[in-house]
Scaffold this active site. Structure first.
Site, mmCIF file in Angstrom:
data_model
loop_
_atom_site.group_PDB
_atom_site.id
_atom_site.type_symbol
_atom_site.label_atom_id
_atom_site.label_comp_id
_atom_site.label_asym_id
_atom_site.label_seq_id
_atom_site.Cartn_x
_atom_site.Cartn_y
_atom_site.Cartn_z
ATOM 1 N N TYR A 247 -1.772 0.904 10.651
ATOM 2 C CA TYR A 247 -1.886 0.188 9.376
ATOM 3 C C TYR A 247 -0.681 0.480 8.491
ATOM 4 O O TYR A 247 -0.070 -0.428 7.907
ATOM 5 C CB TYR A 247 -3.178 0.605 8.676
ATOM 6 C CG TYR A 247 -3.322 0.092 7.267
ATOM 7 C CD1 TYR A 247 -3.710 -1.219 7.018
ATOM 8 C CD2 TYR A 247 -3.089 0.930 6.178
ATOM 9 C CE1 TYR A 247 -3.852 -1.691 5.719
ATOM 10 C CE2 TYR A 247 -3.231 0.467 4.881
ATOM 11 C CZ TYR A 247 -3.610 -0.840 4.655
ATOM 12 O OH TYR A 247 -3.742 -1.299 3.365
ATOM 13 N N SER B 261 0.843 -1.190 0.000
ATOM 14 C CA SER B 261 0.000 0.000 0.000
ATOM 15 C C SER B 261 0.876 1.237 0.000
ATOM 16 O O SER B 261 1.982 1.231 0.550
ATOM 17 C CB SER B 261 -0.897 0.014 1.239
ATOM 18 O OG SER B 261 -1.560 1.261 1.383
#
Length: 251
Positions: free
Chosen positions: A157, A144
């Site tokens: 995250y 990501s």
């Protein structure tokens, strides 16, 4: 074995209900993929995903897999590779978590880290060894852009994805010359169940767009793929922004 265009004829998805993974599987089945394994926790959603892919003409099987149980990974994935060579492994499992809640409840934060990083390290190494043993194959890892630089709004995250990204790059270096190709995919904000209800970020994308980028990356034997491609430039700027400036950005 892969076809002349680098497309896999067999696919193992780790995270068998992932919307990105299923969009990728659909796209690959439309090309050359004929055998698909969906690995995930047994559930109606996993069975439904398998049934849908079967309607597209693939031989689809499921295998029980739990990212949070690394001790089971050898046996679970060993069953798949024992059935025949796998041309591509797509590591697509992960959780977003809830930043505010996870900051207050460290056990929940650890669960995010264990799923996104620890579980991926285990499954990635098991898969890489199996691919190396057969002498060919691709390991595609869904990272990501959040891992490029930790943001106040999702640093738990983001830090887990940063670890995953660094691991996958190092694994790719370790496997260079073995016949195994590792590709890291860095999507931005993806419109999916995981992000439902969240404010959409600039340059948002879709599972289908990520799937298209994965297919293109496979053909080119890319090592890193950004989705959309413009994020490469955006994140390069953000990565080098002074911390005093970065803190004030509305991200």
């Amino acid at each position: 074995m892969k076809d002349a265009f680098g497309m896999p004829q067999s696919l193992l998805v780790l995270g068998g209900t992932s919307e990105i993974a299923l969009a990728t599987a659909r796209r690959l089945i439309a090309r050359r993929t004929r055998t698909v394994w969906l690995a995930g926790r047994p559930s109606p959603a996993l069975d439904h995903a398998a049934g849908h892919l079967r309607t597209l003409g693939a031989d689809v099987r499921t295998v029980s897999f739990d990212a949070l149980d690394p001790e089971s990974h050898e046996a679970a994935l060993g069953k798949v590779f024992a059935e025949g060579d796998i041309d591509m492994v797509l590591l697509a499992f992960g959780v977003l978590g809830d930043q505010a809640t996870d900051e207050r409840e460290p056990v929940q934060a650890v669960r995010v880290a264990q799923t996104n990083y620890t579980g991926a390290v285990s499954a990635g190494l098991v898969s890489a060894r199996a691919l190396q043993s057969q002498g060919h194959g691709s390991l595609v890892v869904l990272s990501s852009v959040a891992g490029e630089r930790a943001r106040r709004s999702n640093f738990i995250y983001g830090s887990s994805k940063a670890g995953l990204d660094a691991f996958a790059q190092g694994l790719g270096d370790a496997l260079h010359g073995t016949g195994v190709h590792v590709m890291v995919v860095r999507p931005g904000f993806v419109r999916s169940r995981m992000t439902a209800g969240l404010e959409e970020a600039p340059l948002a994308t879709t599972p289908e767009a990520v799937a298209t980028a994965i297919e293109t990356g496979l053909r080119r034997r890319s090592e890193v793929v950004w989705v959309p491609g413009a994020l490469r430039v955006v994140m390069a700027a953000l990565r080098h922004a002074p911390r005093s400036v970065f803190r004030r950005l509305p991200i």
